[in-house]
Design a protein around this motif. Structure first.
Motif, PDB file in Angstrom:
ATOM      1  N   LEU A 231     -15.615  33.336  40.693  1.00 20.68           N
ATOM      2  CA  LEU A 231     -16.387  32.244  40.109  1.00 20.68           C
ATOM      3  C   LEU A 231     -15.695  31.593  38.914  1.00 20.68           C
ATOM      4  CD1 LEU A 231     -18.957  30.583  40.163  1.00 20.68           C
ATOM      5  CD2 LEU A 231     -20.062  32.339  38.765  1.00 20.68           C
ATOM      6  N   PRO A 232     -15.050  32.337  37.982  1.00 16.27           N
ATOM      7  CA  PRO A 232     -14.402  31.660  36.841  1.00 16.27           C
ATOM      8  C   PRO A 232     -13.344  30.646  37.255  1.00 16.27           C
ATOM      9  CG  PRO A 232     -14.638  34.005  36.403  1.00 16.27           C
ATOM     10  CD  PRO A 232     -15.000  33.812  37.843  1.00 16.27           C
ATOM     11  N   LEU A 233     -12.455  31.015  38.200  1.00 15.42           N
ATOM     12  CA  LEU A 233     -11.422  30.073  38.623  1.00 15.42           C
ATOM     13  C   LEU A 233     -12.003  28.915  39.412  1.00 15.42           C
ATOM     14  CD1 LEU A 233      -8.433  32.400  39.617  1.00 15.42           C
ATOM     15  CD2 LEU A 233      -8.738  31.049  37.550  1.00 15.42           C
ATOM     16  N   VAL A 234     -13.090  29.159  40.156  1.00 13.10           N
ATOM     17  CA  VAL A 234     -13.749  28.062  40.868  1.00 13.10           C
ATOM     18  C   VAL A 234     -14.314  27.053  39.874  1.00 13.10           C
ATOM     19  CG1 VAL A 234     -15.706  27.472  42.364  1.00 13.10           C
ATOM     20  CG2 VAL A 234     -14.248  29.419  42.933  1.00 13.10           C
ATOM     21  N   ILE A 235     -14.907  27.530  38.787  1.00  9.56           N
ATOM     22  CA  ILE A 235     -15.448  26.628  37.769  1.00  9.56           C
ATOM     23  C   ILE A 235     -14.325  25.848  37.096  1.00  9.56           C
ATOM     24  CG2 ILE A 235     -16.681  26.529  35.575  1.00  9.56           C
ATOM     25  CD1 ILE A 235     -18.294  28.936  36.474  1.00  9.56           C
ATOM     26  N   VAL A 236     -13.260  26.541  36.732  1.00  9.87           N
ATOM     27  CA  VAL A 236     -12.121  25.858  36.103  1.00  9.87           C
ATOM     28  C   VAL A 236     -11.547  24.804  37.045  1.00  9.87           C
ATOM     29  CG1 VAL A 236      -9.787  26.175  35.222  1.00  9.87           C
ATOM     30  CG2 VAL A 236     -11.576  27.785  34.588  1.00  9.87           C
ATOM     31  N   GLY A 237     -11.404  25.161  38.316  1.00  5.28           N
ATOM     32  CA  GLY A 237     -10.893  24.194  39.284  1.00  5.28           C
ATOM     33  C   GLY A 237     -11.825  23.012  39.466  1.00  5.28           C
ATOM     34  N   ALA A 241     -10.960  19.119  38.830  1.00  5.99           N
ATOM     35  CA  ALA A 241     -11.200  18.053  39.799  1.00  5.99           C
ATOM     36  C   ALA A 241     -12.012  16.918  39.179  1.00  5.99           C
ATOM     37  CB  ALA A 241     -11.925  18.613  41.025  1.00  5.99           C
ATOM     38  N   LEU A 242     -13.006  17.262  38.371  1.00  3.24           N
ATOM     39  CA  LEU A 242     -13.798  16.247  37.683  1.00  3.24           C
ATOM     40  C   LEU A 242     -12.938  15.443  36.717  1.00  3.24           C
ATOM     41  CD1 LEU A 242     -16.415  14.874  36.786  1.00  3.24           C
ATOM     42  CD2 LEU A 242     -16.833  16.830  35.273  1.00  3.24           C
ATOM     43  N   ALA A 243     -12.085  16.129  35.958  1.00  3.16           N
ATOM     44  CA  ALA A 243     -11.209  15.428  35.012  1.00  3.16           C
ATOM     45  C   ALA A 243     -10.271  14.469  35.738  1.00  3.16           C
ATOM     46  CB  ALA A 243     -10.413  16.441  34.196  1.00  3.16           C
ATOM     47  N   PHE A 244      -9.732  14.896  36.883  1.00  4.94           N
ATOM     48  CA  PHE A 244      -8.846  14.025  37.654  1.00  4.94           C
ATOM     49  C   PHE A 244      -9.586  12.788  38.153  1.00  4.94           C
ATOM     50  CE2 PHE A 244      -7.256  12.741  41.847  1.00  4.94           C
ATOM     51  CZ  PHE A 244      -5.962  12.385  41.519  1.00  4.94           C
ATOM     52  N   ALA A 260     -22.900  13.188  35.223  1.00 10.77           N
ATOM     53  CA  ALA A 260     -23.119  13.320  36.670  1.00 10.77           C
ATOM     54  C   ALA A 260     -22.111  14.293  37.272  1.00 10.77           C
ATOM     55  CB  ALA A 260     -23.002  11.960  37.347  1.00 10.77           C
ATOM     56  N   GLY A 261     -20.846  14.195  36.844  1.00  8.93           N
ATOM     57  CA  GLY A 261     -19.847  15.125  37.340  1.00  8.93           C
ATOM     58  C   GLY A 261     -20.121  16.549  36.924  1.00  8.93           C
ATOM     59  N   LEU A 262     -20.602  16.740  35.693  1.00  6.94           N
ATOM     60  CA  LEU A 262     -20.928  18.095  35.246  1.00  6.94           C
ATOM     61  C   LEU A 262     -22.095  18.665  36.038  1.00  6.94           C
ATOM     62  CD1 LEU A 262     -20.536  17.674  31.372  1.00  6.94           C
ATOM     63  CD2 LEU A 262     -18.993  18.848  32.947  1.00  6.94           C
ATOM     64  N   VAL A 263     -23.054  17.818  36.392  1.00  7.37           N
ATOM     65  CA  VAL A 263     -24.164  18.279  37.236  1.00  7.37           C
ATOM     66  C   VAL A 263     -23.638  18.718  38.600  1.00  7.37           C
ATOM     67  CG1 VAL A 263     -26.241  17.537  38.459  1.00  7.37           C
ATOM     68  CG2 VAL A 263     -25.928  16.932  36.058  1.00  7.37           C
ATOM     69  N   VAL A 264     -22.688  17.963  39.144  1.00  8.34           N
ATOM     70  CA  VAL A 264     -22.098  18.337  40.438  1.00  8.34           C
ATOM     71  C   VAL A 264     -21.387  19.680  40.327  1.00  8.34           C
ATOM     72  CG1 VAL A 264     -20.364  17.692  42.154  1.00  8.34           C
ATOM     73  CG2 VAL A 264     -21.883  15.956  41.214  1.00  8.34           C
ATOM     74  N   VAL A 265     -20.666  19.908  39.235  1.00  5.53           N
ATOM     75  CA  VAL A 265     -20.012  21.208  39.035  1.00  5.53           C
ATOM     76  C   VAL A 265     -21.050  22.318  38.959  1.00  5.53           C
ATOM     77  CG1 VAL A 265     -18.582  22.569  37.466  1.00  5.53           C
ATOM     78  CG2 VAL A 265     -17.993  20.187  37.927  1.00  5.53           C
ATOM     79  N   GLY A 266     -22.172  22.060  38.264  1.00  3.06           N
ATOM     80  CA  GLY A 266     -23.241  23.056  38.202  1.00  3.06           C
ATOM     81  C   GLY A 266     -23.825  23.360  39.573  1.00  3.06           C
ATOM     82  N   ALA A 319     -18.665  12.579  44.677  1.00  2.00           N
ATOM     83  CA  ALA A 319     -18.211  13.061  45.980  1.00  2.00           C
ATOM     84  C   ALA A 319     -16.857  13.763  45.858  1.00  2.00           C
ATOM     85  CB  ALA A 319     -18.118  11.900  46.963  1.00  2.00           C
ATOM     86  N   GLY A 320     -15.916  13.185  45.071  1.00  3.27           N
ATOM     87  CA  GLY A 320     -14.613  13.819  44.910  1.00  3.27           C
ATOM     88  C   GLY A 320     -14.690  15.172  44.240  1.00  3.27           C
ATOM     89  N   THR A 321     -15.524  15.266  43.197  1.00  4.19           N
ATOM     90  CA  THR A 321     -15.692  16.557  42.511  1.00  4.19           C
ATOM     91  C   THR A 321     -16.338  17.581  43.433  1.00  4.19           C
ATOM     92  OG1 THR A 321     -15.960  15.360  40.429  1.00  4.19           O
ATOM     93  CG2 THR A 321     -16.645  17.672  40.472  1.00  4.19           C
ATOM     94  N   ALA A 322     -17.334  17.149  44.206  1.00  2.00           N
ATOM     95  CA  ALA A 322     -18.022  18.073  45.116  1.00  2.00           C
ATOM     96  C   ALA A 322     -17.087  18.587  46.204  1.00  2.00           C
ATOM     97  CB  ALA A 322     -19.228  17.374  45.746  1.00  2.00           C
ATOM     98  N   VAL A 323     -16.262  17.707  46.749  1.00  2.00           N
ATOM     99  CA  VAL A 323     -15.311  18.141  47.774  1.00  2.00           C
ATOM    100  C   VAL A 323     -14.300  19.113  47.174  1.00  2.00           C
ATOM    101  CG1 VAL A 323     -13.467  17.352  49.305  1.00  2.00           C
ATOM    102  CG2 VAL A 323     -15.602  16.088  49.194  1.00  2.00           C
ATOM    103  N   GLY A 324     -13.863  18.854  45.928  1.00  2.00           N
ATOM    104  CA  GLY A 324     -12.959  19.786  45.262  1.00  2.00           C
ATOM    105  C   GLY A 324     -13.583  21.160  45.074  1.00  2.00           C
ATOM    106  N   MET A 325     -14.854  21.191  44.655  1.00  2.00           N
ATOM    107  CA  MET A 325     -15.551  22.473  44.514  1.00  2.00           C
ATOM    108  C   MET A 325     -15.692  23.170  45.857  1.00  2.00           C
ATOM    109  SD  MET A 325     -16.501  23.250  41.344  1.00  2.00           S
ATOM    110  CE  MET A 325     -17.949  24.287  41.538  1.00  2.00           C
ATOM    111  N   ALA A 326     -16.034  22.409  46.905  1.00  2.32           N
ATOM    112  CA  ALA A 326     -16.182  23.003  48.234  1.00  2.32           C
ATOM    113  C   ALA A 326     -14.871  23.598  48.719  1.00  2.32           C
ATOM    114  CB  ALA A 326     -16.688  21.944  49.217  1.00  2.32           C
TER     115      ALA A 326
END
Length: 510
Positions: A231-237, A241-244, A260-266, A319-326
């Motif tokens: 989970l820690p590396l997934v959050i960092v990643g 992705a959000l920063a990019f 909005a991006g932080l909510v997607v990460v959550g 959408a980009g952040t969510a795909v990165g998390m997935a």
């Protein structure tokens, strides 16, 4: 536009017709297909000769043989292809399906990676013209461009397969190795981010310390045998992705998009636990792709509701952040299956020959183990084909980007007070990519030709192997099947390039 496309199709069809006739004539006159049978002492030699004559239509004149092949190939327009038989009586259609699948998988991945890496390096080199990073990229690009394919492939087989397999027997790193890795990555990141000397030194030290600590921790816990992201590396990643996405769109100043991006990460953190039962074995590609589409839809919805007056940008970032998390969640499951694949392939994880390590018909493999079985053999030939193309993409992108950012409209955009990020991403990049579309079109078709050498060295049973076998056996049907795929790819990709021109520059449509 339609008239232009139809005219191009007609010209391309004529070129392929003439080229096919020339290639067929050269192939059948390159040797004697019955040579080894004339020298055979087998009792059924005459029967073998008669069978080969029947399979290859050797009792016909060359032009009649060609017209017979052309008639069967022309039926592909009616979805009823007949590409004939090999000299041993094998169906060329069946051979082509298997070979094309292997080669196109290899070439498509190599082209995709080369575009992303090469274009990115070219853009950064143009932005930081005459910097240390620019000189390093230029030197590396020319080095890769001058590498002979066969030499690079042999080196990768030695260091990427043989020595890697030996290292996996006892995967430990010395302190010197960890320090070297940390320093190299620190120098690379400092060069990419740029800035003044003080900023580059701070970036280098911070990166070197973080990378050194991470690699040292991985080595201490034997991560190389039992890898996982956690989970820690997934959050960092996900945050990366959000920063990019923010840097490429609206920057960090727009708070609504940032939140909005932080909510997607959550939500990605929540899905990390919620999708565990679905992604554990037995999983399948339908589940993985379905979850990825669902993640993109949820991310876009969050961006829409929280994006305010920039809802479209919010949807893109979400959408980009969510795909990165997935993707990171999927990689966590994939890495966790590495230890199981190691147990099945002791001492030789990466094979130097063939496009798969284990035979699924003889060994029952789980979903993630099967990905390793097929994917890990792609690494070495993909690297060979990718580094060849990166040089061209980076140099052409750099030249095009430099030409674009010196135009009058770019100076006008800067005089209006727009930030460098907006000037480069929204004004310069789109026009700079117009010449690159031609390179992409020709490179994809060219890689199919270059893959002949790569596939031969790595024992990859693709189009290259079929083409080489056809030439060695003076067997025109496999050679012409390769020609149809390579020539068809060239025609289609050039057509895609023309359409992309019109999309990138509306003036071309008229």
């Amino acid at each position: 536009m339609l008239q232009f496309i139809l005219r191009r199709i007609g010209i391309s069809a004529l070129v392929m017709l003439v080229a096919s006739a020339l290639l067929y004539f050269l192939t059948i006159n390159s040797g004697d297909p019955l040579e080894e049978l004339w020298e055979s002492n087998a009792d059924n030699r005459q029967q073998l000769i008669d069978a080969r004559i029947a399979n290859m239509n050797l009792d016909m004149p060359w032009w009649q043989r060609y017209l017979t092949w052309l008639g069967g190939a022309g039926r592909c327009l009616l979805l009823d292809c007949d590409r004939g038989l090999t000299r041993d009586g094998a169906n060329v259609n069946t051979m082509l399906v298997d070979a094309a699948g292997a080669s196109l998988r290899l070439v498509t991945i190599a082209t995709f990676l080369a575009i992303i890496i090469g274009v990115t390096l070219g853009i950064l080199s143009a932005i930081r013209q005459y910097s240390g990073f620019d000189y390093a990229v230029t030197f590396t690009a020319f080095l890769f461009y001058s590498l002979p394919v066969f030499w690079a492939a042999v080196l990768l087989k030695e260091y990427g397969a043989i020595r890697f397999n030996r290292w996996m027997g006892d995967p430990t790193m010395s302190l010197v190795t960890i320090i070297v890795i940390a320093m190299v990555l620190g120098i690379i990141l400092a060069a990419v981010l740029g800035g003044g000397l003080r900023r580059q030194v701070i970036t280098f030290l911070a990166t070197a310390l973080v990378i050194g600590g991470v690699v040292g921790y991985f080595d201490a816990v034997n991560w190389w045998h039992r890898p996982a992201l956690g989970l820690p590396l997934v959050i960092v990643g996900g945050l990366a992705a959000l920063a990019f996405m923010l840097v490429m769109t609206v920057g960090l100043a727009n708070r609504r998009i940032l939140y909005a991006g932080l909510v997607v990460v959550g939500l990605g953190v929540v899905s990390y636990f919620a999708t565990q039962p679905l992604l554990d074995d037995p999983a399948n590609w339908f589940v993985v792709l379905g979850l990825a589409l669902l993640a993109a839809a949820v991310g876009a919805a969050v961006g829409w509701f929280m994006g305010g007056y920039e809802r479209r940008v919010g949807m893109t970032v979400g959408a980009g952040t969510a795909v990165g998390m997935a993707f990171l969640i999927f990689m966590d499951h994939l890495l966790s299956a590495w230890s199981g694949f190691l147990a099945r392939t002791p001492g030789r994880q990466i094979a130097t020959i063939g496009e798969r390590r284990l035979d699924p018909g003889r060994v029952e493999l789980a979903f993630y183990e099967n990905i390793y079985n097929w994917g890990i053999q792609l690494i070495l030939p993909t690297i060979v084909l990718t580094v060849i193309s990166i040089a061209a993409y980076s140099r052409y992108t750099r030249a095009s980007m430099l030409e674009t950012i010196n135009q009058d409209y770019i100076r006008t955009a800067r005089s209006k007070g727009l930030s460098d990020r907006v000037v480069y991403t929204k004004h310069a990049l789109r026009n700079a990519l117009i010449p690159i579309t031609t390179i992409v079109a020709f490179d994809f078709a060219g890689l199919l030709g270059g893959a002949v050498i790569t596939e031969t060295i790595f024992g990859w049973r693709g189009l290259g192997a079929m083409f080489a076998a056809g030439l060695n056996n003076v067997d025109p049907n496999p050679v012409m099947a390769y020609f149809l795929v390579a020539g068809g790819a060239a025609v289609i990709m050039n057509m895609v390039a023309d359409i992309a021109y019109a999309f990138l520059d509306p003036r071309i449509r008229r």
